[in-house]
Design a protein around this motif. Structure first.
Motif, mmCIF file in Angstrom:
data_model
loop_
_atom_site.group_PDB
_atom_site.id
_atom_site.type_symbol
_atom_site.label_atom_id
_atom_site.label_comp_id
_atom_site.label_asym_id
_atom_site.label_seq_id
_atom_site.Cartn_x
_atom_site.Cartn_y
_atom_site.Cartn_z
ATOM 1 N N ARG A 24 1.434 5.416 -0.319
ATOM 2 C CA ARG A 24 0.602 6.658 -0.001
ATOM 3 C C ARG A 24 1.768 7.901 -0.229
ATOM 4 O O ARG A 24 2.841 7.962 -0.018
ATOM 5 C CB ARG A 24 0.238 6.776 1.420
ATOM 6 C CG ARG A 24 -0.578 7.822 1.844
ATOM 7 C CD ARG A 24 -1.062 7.834 3.393
ATOM 8 N NE ARG A 24 -1.671 9.251 3.715
ATOM 9 C CZ ARG A 24 -2.880 9.381 4.494
ATOM 10 N NH1 ARG A 24 -3.238 8.155 5.144
ATOM 11 N NH2 ARG A 24 -2.996 10.573 4.833
ATOM 12 N N ARG A 29 0.876 -1.183 0.106
ATOM 13 C CA ARG A 29 0.062 0.036 -0.043
ATOM 14 C C ARG A 29 0.900 1.273 -0.136
ATOM 15 O O ARG A 29 1.705 1.422 0.929
ATOM 16 C CB ARG A 29 -0.896 -0.029 1.186
ATOM 17 C CG ARG A 29 -1.741 1.220 1.126
ATOM 18 C CD ARG A 29 -2.822 1.101 2.190
ATOM 19 N NE ARG A 29 -3.609 -0.123 2.135
ATOM 20 C CZ ARG A 29 -4.451 -0.355 3.126
ATOM 21 N NH1 ARG A 29 -4.562 0.223 4.330
ATOM 22 N NH2 ARG A 29 -5.189 -1.445 2.925
ATOM 23 N N TYR A 67 -8.056 7.253 -4.081
ATOM 24 C CA TYR A 67 -7.481 5.972 -4.254
ATOM 25 C C TYR A 67 -7.581 5.629 -5.634
ATOM 26 O O TYR A 67 -8.343 5.509 -6.292
ATOM 27 C CB TYR A 67 -8.223 4.807 -3.394
ATOM 28 C CG TYR A 67 -7.859 3.569 -3.375
ATOM 29 C CD1 TYR A 67 -6.458 3.142 -3.011
ATOM 30 C CD2 TYR A 67 -8.504 2.449 -4.265
ATOM 31 C CE1 TYR A 67 -6.331 1.664 -3.199
ATOM 32 C CE2 TYR A 67 -8.302 1.258 -4.447
ATOM 33 C CZ TYR A 67 -6.883 0.923 -3.938
ATOM 34 O OH TYR A 67 -6.562 -0.406 -4.343
ATOM 35 N N HIS A 126 -2.488 0.338 -4.312
ATOM 36 C CA HIS A 126 -1.700 -0.792 -3.961
ATOM 37 C C HIS A 126 -0.958 -1.325 -5.195
ATOM 38 O O HIS A 126 -1.580 -1.055 -6.327
ATOM 39 C CB HIS A 126 -2.754 -1.856 -3.632
ATOM 40 C CG HIS A 126 -3.499 -1.788 -2.338
ATOM 41 N ND1 HIS A 126 -4.634 -1.013 -2.227
ATOM 42 C CD2 HIS A 126 -3.018 -2.088 -1.030
ATOM 43 C CE1 HIS A 126 -4.877 -1.181 -0.880
ATOM 44 N NE2 HIS A 126 -3.918 -1.515 -0.055
ATOM 45 N N ILE A 130 -3.808 7.173 -2.044
ATOM 46 C CA ILE A 130 -3.483 5.748 -1.644
ATOM 47 C C ILE A 130 -3.539 4.816 -3.193
ATOM 48 O O ILE A 130 -4.337 5.094 -3.965
ATOM 49 C CB ILE A 130 -4.281 5.321 -0.582
ATOM 50 C CG1 ILE A 130 -3.738 6.238 0.411
ATOM 51 C CG2 ILE A 130 -3.707 3.744 -0.345
ATOM 52 C CD1 ILE A 130 -4.690 5.502 1.746
#
Length: 327
Positions: A154, A152, A252, A290, A288
């Motif tokens: 950020r 993850r 995201y 992944h 954010i």
């Protein structure tokens, strides 16, 4: 009416949509015990229960103690028509004698799903926090092995973020209402399917399934879908959502894909910075995403060079075994 099975210490039943809050409460307790904070929202759990690929009458189980408290939550969920099935088992910390039963149920159901889809074997995947030694040991005991790791990432914004400078021949197209929006969605779908075809755990789906999954998510926003065209040809796409907006105040990036023949031209970075600028314009304090550390493209390097930092690692453990026809 939900089907119920008796156990020595708990009763098992199928989930219903109204269970979302209690399931979220269980997962919150578990998350705090492992990573020190709650890593899901009530909307996340509600979306899981209404996920188009998830059949509540066959794919999930709730375990209740004699007082009605939910101590276990388990499910198996298909990913399109492939042999890959996502599984999950969550048991309240300190509750004994329940985990093994739930693992048996989800692994059996995963095999049934693969058989129903015409496959001779099933590939079961489960996401486990790197810090969760207990769950890692359980997965290993049930024949799973580490498959890959998702980081993850950020970035936090200290001020305004400008839109990236235009690239020669590159135009960005946002999904709007009407026929133009439908064209953008279908182009994004094709870029996503081809751009992710070689990625870990990817399962190709038709457009209707791809569309339905996004429509079903409460945090989805079509206006945050953007397609990049090069000389008029769809070449890349980015899809942002609101999944971290309520809890983290962040945007995201759910998907960032570039077609293989257009890679190495800076399109991924261009769309990433466009997503950053969009999140700032929406009042987000950061972004954010992944990323698979074993990605077929050097995506992790792209994100770190753009100022993003890793904040959490989720390992995906995998097991392949024969599918079975349901009794």
């Amino acid at each position: 009416m939900a089907r119920i099975w008796a156990m020595d210490t708990h009763r098992l039943r199928r989930p219903v949509v109204e269970d979302a809050a209690a399931i979220h409460g269980l997962i919150s307790v578990y998350d705090r015990s492992v990573i020190g904070f709650v890593d899901s929202t009530l909307d996340d759990i509600s979306d899981e229960l209404t996920e188009p690929d998830f059949d509540r009458d066959n794919d999930g189980w709730i375990a209740e103690d004699p007082g009605g408290r939910i101590d276990g939550w388990a499910w198996a969920c298909r990913t399109g028509t492939g042999s890959n099935v996502r599984v999950e088992v969550v048991v309240r910390p300190g509750v004994e004698g329940l985990s093994g039963r739930l693992w048996t149920l989800v692994l059996g159901r995963a095999a049934e799903i693969a058989a129903e889809l015409g496959h001779g074997s099933v590939v079961a995947d489960i996401g486990i926090y790197r810090a969760d030694d207990h769950r890692r040991a359980e997965a290993g005991a049930h024949g799973f092995e580490p498959g890959t790791a998702f980081h993850r990432m950020r970035i936090d914004f200290g001020g305004p973020v400008e839109e990236p400078q235009p690239q020669p021949g590159v135009t960005l197209h946002t999904c709007a209402a009407g026929p133009e929006g439908e064209e953008v969605r279908r182009q994004a779908y094709r870029v996503h399917q081809e751009g992710f075809a070689e990625h870990f755990g990817f399962a190709s789906v038709d457009y209707e399934t791809w569309f339905a999954r996004r429509e079903a998510a409460s945090t989805h926003d079509w206006s945050q879908l953007v397609v990049a065209r090069v000389d008029g040809e769809p070449a890349a796409m980015v899809q942002s959502t609101n999944i971290f907006a309520a809890e983290e105040g962040c945007g995201y990036v759910a998907t960032l894909a570039v077609l293989p023949r257009f890679r190495g031209q800076g399109l991924g970075r261009h769309l990433l910075y466009h997503a950053f600028a969009g999140d700032v314009a929406r009042g987000r304090v950061g972004t954010i995403l992944h990323v698979d550390s074993n990605n077929t493209t050097p995506a992790l390097g792209l994100y770190t060079s753009a100022g993003m930092r890793p904040v959490l690692v989720i390992d995906v453990w995998r097991r392949e075994y024969p599918a079975v026809q349901p009794a």
